[in-house]
Design a protein around this motif. Structure first.
Motif, PDB file in Angstrom:
ATOM      1  N   HIS A  59       2.146   5.752  21.870  1.00 21.46           N
ATOM      2  CA  HIS A  59       2.662   4.508  21.287  1.00 21.46           C
ATOM      3  C   HIS A  59       2.142   4.429  19.863  1.00 21.46           C
ATOM      4  O   HIS A  59       1.022   3.983  19.608  1.00 21.46           O
ATOM      5  CB  HIS A  59       2.222   3.281  22.080  1.00 21.46           C
ATOM      6  CG  HIS A  59       2.846   2.004  21.608  1.00 21.46           C
ATOM      7  ND1 HIS A  59       3.444   1.117  22.466  1.00 21.46           N
ATOM      8  CD2 HIS A  59       2.992   1.475  20.375  1.00 21.46           C
ATOM      9  CE1 HIS A  59       3.921   0.081  21.783  1.00 21.46           C
ATOM     10  NE2 HIS A  59       3.638   0.290  20.497  1.00 21.46           N
ATOM     11  N   GLU A 211       5.057  -0.984  27.721  1.00 20.55           N
ATOM     12  CA  GLU A 211       4.011  -0.927  26.702  1.00 20.55           C
ATOM     13  C   GLU A 211       3.110  -2.164  26.818  1.00 20.55           C
ATOM     14  O   GLU A 211       3.596  -3.271  27.035  1.00 20.55           O
ATOM     15  CB  GLU A 211       4.629  -0.882  25.299  1.00 20.55           C
ATOM     16  CG  GLU A 211       5.722   0.162  25.132  1.00 20.55           C
ATOM     17  CD  GLU A 211       5.250   1.575  25.372  1.00 20.55           C
ATOM     18  OE1 GLU A 211       4.194   1.958  24.827  1.00 20.55           O
ATOM     19  OE2 GLU A 211       5.935   2.315  26.099  1.00 20.55           O
ATOM     20  N   THR A 234      -2.457   0.457  25.314  1.00 19.78           N
ATOM     21  CA  THR A 234      -2.810   0.167  23.911  1.00 19.78           C
ATOM     22  C   THR A 234      -3.995  -0.793  23.812  1.00 19.78           C
ATOM     23  O   THR A 234      -3.941  -1.803  23.121  1.00 19.78           O
ATOM     24  CB  THR A 234      -1.614  -0.400  23.113  1.00 19.78           C
ATOM     25  OG1 THR A 234      -1.263  -1.707  23.614  1.00 19.78           O
ATOM     26  CG2 THR A 234      -0.398   0.516  23.197  1.00 19.78           C
ATOM     27  N   ASN A 237      -5.233  -2.177  20.596  1.00 25.54           N
ATOM     28  CA  ASN A 237      -4.427  -3.278  20.061  1.00 25.54           C
ATOM     29  C   ASN A 237      -4.748  -4.587  20.782  1.00 25.54           C
ATOM     30  O   ASN A 237      -4.874  -5.643  20.152  1.00 25.54           O
ATOM     31  CB  ASN A 237      -2.940  -2.963  20.197  1.00 25.54           C
ATOM     32  CG  ASN A 237      -2.054  -4.095  19.732  1.00 25.54           C
ATOM     33  OD1 ASN A 237      -2.396  -4.813  18.795  1.00 25.54           O
ATOM     34  ND2 ASN A 237      -0.930  -4.282  20.377  1.00 25.54           N
ATOM     35  N   THR A 284      -1.913   3.955  20.824  1.00 24.51           N
ATOM     36  CA  THR A 284      -2.765   3.125  19.969  1.00 24.51           C
ATOM     37  C   THR A 284      -2.052   1.947  19.326  1.00 24.51           C
ATOM     38  O   THR A 284      -2.695   1.025  18.847  1.00 24.51           O
ATOM     39  CB  THR A 284      -3.363   3.970  18.835  1.00 24.51           C
ATOM     40  OG1 THR A 284      -2.312   4.412  17.969  1.00 24.51           O
ATOM     41  CG2 THR A 284      -4.118   5.176  19.383  1.00 24.51           C
ATOM     42  N   ASP A 285      -0.720   1.988  19.268  1.00 20.74           N
ATOM     43  CA  ASP A 285       0.068   0.992  18.536  1.00 20.74           C
ATOM     44  C   ASP A 285      -0.220   1.042  17.035  1.00 20.74           C
ATOM     45  O   ASP A 285      -0.102   0.040  16.331  1.00 20.74           O
ATOM     46  CB  ASP A 285      -0.152  -0.421  19.069  1.00 20.74           C
ATOM     47  CG  ASP A 285       1.039  -1.334  18.824  1.00 20.74           C
ATOM     48  OD1 ASP A 285       2.062  -0.859  18.270  1.00 20.74           O
ATOM     49  OD2 ASP A 285       0.964  -2.520  19.172  1.00 20.74           O
ATOM     50  N   GLU A 298      -8.920   4.898  21.744  1.00 20.65           N
ATOM     51  CA  GLU A 298      -8.130   4.468  22.902  1.00 20.65           C
ATOM     52  C   GLU A 298      -8.545   5.219  24.157  1.00 20.65           C
ATOM     53  O   GLU A 298      -8.627   4.616  25.239  1.00 20.65           O
ATOM     54  CB  GLU A 298      -6.641   4.661  22.632  1.00 20.65           C
ATOM     55  CG  GLU A 298      -5.735   4.214  23.753  1.00 20.65           C
ATOM     56  CD  GLU A 298      -5.767   2.722  24.034  1.00 20.65           C
ATOM     57  OE1 GLU A 298      -5.316   2.316  25.123  1.00 20.65           O
ATOM     58  OE2 GLU A 298      -6.238   1.949  23.164  1.00 20.65           O
TER      59      GLU A 298
END
Length: 365
Positions: A59, A211, A234, A237, A284-285, A298
């Motif tokens: 991601h 997600e 994620t 995030n 990780t976004d 992450e």
């Protein structure tokens, strides 16, 4: 034999997660993996250490900045930052930029694209997504399925200002038709979802991945398992939720309290999902608000959540590559690998300090 130098990687090559999948050496000939020592090699470079397949960020947003698309030179810096962190395969989970030019660069990570985000009108970050109404969802999903690399990205929920909290973006019938169209075109579908209320309709409609998945509950977990739906949590995030909640508390107190609750139980959510058998992958976004190069953080977060280190490694290496349909350290595959000083299975924090990064058979770092 190619004129390119032969690379000899020796030490411990972690071809898979099982002990019988650990080799003492691998050769790189013509940019590709070989388990046979090449005959007549004149120019041989040796790299020693613990080798893993190039890491996967499932991601990530190359070509996306805080306000939308960025210029190619900025996108290049994003991709290089990921590369330096050992990320050599990216699932770009939504970007308004055309990054096809990256495919022509052997020195940049490989990208699996999901096209541009598809969101409800005024229900996402400005400049990021196609903002449409439900009657247009099927057409836009078909468009992005054709533009992407086998994935489409929906925004499944966002703050509804009239409600003052997170709420689903799409009615059930629109989601069912859109996911069916994506599958007809050979694309998988994933969706941004923070809330609990958006998940059942998406999963029962056949979605392939969720997600963030902060709203995953004990009631919903069996449905995810039954349908084989993966999650990309994620967590680096989700760590920003308290800050977001503080910023919006005066105007949307209900939304802020909701975010704080999702944040407080984030580790339990991920551990419960893993324990139940839901596939969990690293993302990780990065892009937009978050910097690139966070993959090691992450993986460490997944371990903090209670996922065994070897499984957290698989979520960014062997398992993630298989899920995306891309090779690892297979005979004849492109030589994308990362070498570390010590065993990452013993301490995943070693991922933050690659000794060498090899992309398409070339030592790039």
């Amino acid at each position: 034999m190619s004129d390119r130098a032969v690379l000899h990687v020796k030490g411990r090559v972690l071809v898979g997660r099982d002990e019988d999948q650990v080799r003492d050496e691998v050769w790189v000939v013509g940019g590709r993996i070989s388990y046979d020592r090449p005959a007549g090699a004149r120019d041989v470079r040796t790299v020693e250490g613990w080798a893993l397949p190039g890491l996967v960020d499932a991601h990530c947003h190359v070509g996306l900045g805080p306000h939308g698309p960025v210029e190619p030179d900025v996108a290049e810096k994003q991709a290089l930052t990921d590369r330096e962190a050992g990320t050599l395969l990216i699932r770009d989970a939504g970007s308004p930029s055309d990054t096809r030019w990256v495919d022509d660069r052997e020195d940049l990570p490989k990208i699996v694209r999901a096209g541009r985000h598809i969101a409800r009108t005024r229900r996402y970050i400005r400049g990021y997504a196609h903002e449409i109404e439900p009657e247009d969802l099927v057409a836009y999903v078909a468009q992005e399925a054709r533009r992407g690399d086998g994935w489409v990205k929906l925004v499944g929920d966002w703050i509804d200002r009239e409600v003052g909290d997170l709420a689903p973006s799409w009615p059930r019938d629109a989601v069912e038709a859109a996911i069916a169209e994506a599958h007809r075109l050979g694309a998988r579908v994933t969706a941004h979802c923070f809330a609990e209320s958006s998940l059942r309709d998406l999963v029962e409609s056949g979605i392939d991945c969720i997600e963030h998945a902060t709203g995953l509950t004990q009631e919903l977990i069996p449905l995810f398992v039954e349908r084989g739906v993966a999650i990309v949590p994620t967590l680096v995030n989700i760590a920003t939720f308290p800050q977001l909640a503080s910023g919006g508390e005066a105007k949307f107190p209900r939304w802020s309290a909701h975010l704080r609750g999702l944040h407080e139980r984030r580790y339990d959510t991920v551990r419960d999902a893993y324990d139940a058998g839901i596939p969990v992958f690293v993302g990780t976004d990065a892009g937009g608000a978050l910097p690139h190069g966070l993959v090691a953080g992450e993986v460490a977060e997944l371990v903090t959540a209670g996922i065994p280190p070897i499984q957290a490694l698989s979520a960014t290496t062997w398992g993630a590559r298989a899920w995306l349909g891309r090779p690892g350290l297979d005979e004849g595959a492109p030589a994308d690998l990362v070498v570390y000083d010590t065993d990452p299975r013993a301490d995943v924090r070693v991922l933050a300090a690659p000794r060498r990064v090899v992309l398409n058979g070339t030592v790039v770092s």
